[in-house]
Design a protein around this motif. Sequence first.
Motif, PDB file in Angstrom:
ATOM      1  N   ASN A 220     -12.204  -2.879  -4.099  1.00  0.00           N
ATOM      2  CA  ASN A 220     -11.213  -2.920  -5.167  1.00  0.00           C
ATOM      3  C   ASN A 220      -9.850  -3.353  -4.646  1.00  0.00           C
ATOM      4  N   SER A 221      -9.536  -2.971  -3.417  1.00  0.00           N
ATOM      5  CA  SER A 221      -8.273  -3.399  -2.811  1.00  0.00           C
ATOM      6  C   SER A 221      -8.238  -4.906  -2.623  1.00  0.00           C
ATOM      7  N   ALA A 222      -9.360  -5.470  -2.191  1.00  0.00           N
ATOM      8  CA  ALA A 222      -9.428  -6.916  -2.006  1.00  0.00           C
ATOM      9  C   ALA A 222      -9.198  -7.646  -3.326  1.00  0.00           C
ATOM     10  N   ARG A 223      -9.773  -7.134  -4.386  1.00  0.00           N
ATOM     11  CA  ARG A 223      -9.589  -7.751  -5.705  1.00  0.00           C
ATOM     12  C   ARG A 223      -8.121  -7.682  -6.129  1.00  0.00           C
ATOM     13  N   PHE A 224      -7.512  -6.522  -5.929  1.00  0.00           N
ATOM     14  CA  PHE A 224      -6.111  -6.345  -6.296  1.00  0.00           C
ATOM     15  C   PHE A 224      -5.197  -7.234  -5.448  1.00  0.00           C
ATOM     16  N   LEU A 225      -5.375  -7.208  -4.140  1.00  0.00           N
ATOM     17  CA  LEU A 225      -4.523  -8.002  -3.261  1.00  0.00           C
ATOM     18  C   LEU A 225      -4.657  -9.495  -3.541  1.00  0.00           C
ATOM     19  N   GLY A 226      -5.867  -9.929  -3.866  1.00  0.00           N
ATOM     20  CA  GLY A 226      -6.074 -11.335  -4.206  1.00  0.00           C
ATOM     21  C   GLY A 226      -5.306 -11.732  -5.455  1.00  0.00           C
ATOM     22  N   ALA A 227      -5.289 -10.833  -6.439  1.00  0.00           N
ATOM     23  CA  ALA A 227      -4.566 -11.121  -7.676  1.00  0.00           C
ATOM     24  C   ALA A 227      -3.055 -11.161  -7.431  1.00  0.00           C
ATOM     25  N   ILE A 228      -2.534 -10.229  -6.630  1.00  0.00           N
ATOM     26  CA  ILE A 228      -1.103 -10.225  -6.308  1.00  0.00           C
ATOM     27  C   ILE A 228      -0.741 -11.455  -5.484  1.00  0.00           C
ATOM     28  N   GLU A 229      -1.617 -11.842  -4.564  1.00  0.00           N
ATOM     29  CA  GLU A 229      -1.385 -13.024  -3.738  1.00  0.00           C
ATOM     30  C   GLU A 229      -1.178 -14.269  -4.602  1.00  0.00           C
ATOM     31  N   GLU A 230      -1.950 -14.383  -5.661  1.00  0.00           N
ATOM     32  CA  GLU A 230      -1.832 -15.542  -6.549  1.00  0.00           C
ATOM     33  C   GLU A 230      -0.501 -15.550  -7.290  1.00  0.00           C
ATOM     34  N   LEU A 231       0.023 -14.369  -7.602  1.00  0.00           N
ATOM     35  CA  LEU A 231       1.257 -14.280  -8.382  1.00  0.00           C
ATOM     36  C   LEU A 231       2.514 -14.306  -7.516  1.00  0.00           C
ATOM     37  N   ALA A 232       2.394 -13.923  -6.251  1.00  0.00           N
ATOM     38  CA  ALA A 232       3.567 -13.783  -5.388  1.00  0.00           C
ATOM     39  C   ALA A 232       4.265 -15.118  -5.175  1.00  0.00           C
ATOM     40  N   SER A 233       5.592 -15.053  -5.103  1.00  0.00           N
ATOM     41  CA  SER A 233       6.385 -16.270  -4.916  1.00  0.00           C
ATOM     42  C   SER A 233       6.206 -16.855  -3.529  1.00  0.00           C
ATOM     43  N   GLY A 234       5.944 -16.018  -2.562  1.00  0.00           N
ATOM     44  CA  GLY A 234       5.941 -16.446  -1.168  1.00  0.00           C
ATOM     45  C   GLY A 234       7.331 -16.238  -0.593  1.00  0.00           C
ATOM     46  N   GLY A 235       7.414 -15.807   0.646  1.00  0.00           N
ATOM     47  CA  GLY A 235       8.720 -15.540   1.225  1.00  0.00           C
ATOM     48  C   GLY A 235       9.033 -14.056   1.250  1.00  0.00           C
ATOM     49  N   LYS A 236      10.326 -13.722   1.161  1.00  0.00           N
ATOM     50  CA  LYS A 236      10.764 -12.350   1.357  1.00  0.00           C
ATOM     51  C   LYS A 236      10.512 -11.444   0.167  1.00  0.00           C
ATOM     52  N   PHE A 237      10.379 -12.022  -1.038  1.00  0.00           N
ATOM     53  CA  PHE A 237      10.292 -11.208  -2.239  1.00  0.00           C
ATOM     54  C   PHE A 237       9.103 -11.629  -3.099  1.00  0.00           C
ATOM     55  N   LEU A 238       8.596 -10.690  -3.890  1.00  0.00           N
ATOM     56  CA  LEU A 238       7.410 -10.974  -4.694  1.00  0.00           C
ATOM     57  C   LEU A 238       7.689 -11.924  -5.842  1.00  0.00           C
ATOM     58  N   VAL A 239       8.856 -11.752  -6.469  1.00  0.00           N
ATOM     59  CA  VAL A 239       9.193 -12.560  -7.646  1.00  0.00           C
ATOM     60  C   VAL A 239      10.530 -13.260  -7.403  1.00  0.00           C
ATOM     61  N   GLY A 240      10.501 -14.570  -7.348  1.00  0.00           N
ATOM     62  CA  GLY A 240      11.733 -15.323  -7.172  1.00  0.00           C
ATOM     63  C   GLY A 240      12.348 -15.132  -5.804  1.00  0.00           C
ATOM     64  N   ASN A 241      13.670 -15.238  -5.772  1.00  0.00           N
ATOM     65  CA  ASN A 241      14.392 -15.225  -4.504  1.00  0.00           C
ATOM     66  C   ASN A 241      15.239 -13.972  -4.310  1.00  0.00           C
TER      67      ASN A 241
END
Length: 209
Positions: free
Chosen positions: A136-157
Motif C-alpha cells: 500500500n505504501s508503494a501505491r501511495f508513494l507512486g501516486a505522490i511521485e506523479e503529482l510532486a513538482s520535483g525539487g525542494k517542495f511538493l507543490v510549486g516553488n
Amino acid sequence: MLKLYNYHRSAYGRIVVIILTEKALNCEYEEIDPFAGNLSSQYLKLHPFKRVPVLKHNDLVLYETRAITEYLEEQFPNPTLMPTDIVGRARVRQIVAMIDNYGYLPLVWQVYVESIEKQSTEEGPDSEILQEGLLNSARFLGAIEELASGGKFLVGNAYSLADAHLIPMIDCFTVTKQGRAMLPDYPKLSQWWSSIRKRDSTVTSRPKY
C-alpha cells in the motif's frame, strides 16, 4: 492565546507543531497520551474521540488536524503556506487528503509500527500486515511521485501545507530499513526528502524514534 494539546510521538500532532514553527507562533503546550486510558473528563470535553491534537485559540477549540492547519493558515497568513493560484491550492488539498486516506495507515501503522514499535513487544511484528503495508505504501508513494513538482517542495516553488503534512509520515516510514530501501524508487520524493528533512521545522519537531 494558542494552546496545543498533543502527544509528542503523534504524527498528526507533529504536523501542527511544524506549522506553528513555520509561522513563528508562540503556543502553550500540554502533553496528552491518548493511549494511556485515563484521559480526564476535562480533555474529553475538548476531544470526545480521545485523540490528539487539539488546538485552543482563545474561546475556539478545534480538533482534526486538517481543520487546525487550515485555520492557522487563514488566521495567521504570514508566511503563507498555500499557493496563490487556484490549481496549486487544489493540489495541496488533494495531497493532504491522499495522506489522510491512503498514506498514514500504511506508512505509519503497517510499516513503522510493525517494523519498529512491535519489535520489543511480546506479540512481535505481523509479517502479513507489514507486507500489506509495503504494498500500500508503494501505491501511495507512486501516486505522490506523479503529482510532486520535483525539487525542494511538493507543490510549486514554495513550502506549503502539503509538505508539512507529509513530513511526519515519510519520517516514520524511512526510520525502517524497508522504507529507506524503497524511497529511492521515487526520485522526486527522494530529492524532496533529502532537502526538507534538514529544514529547521522538520528537525526541531522530530521525536525520538
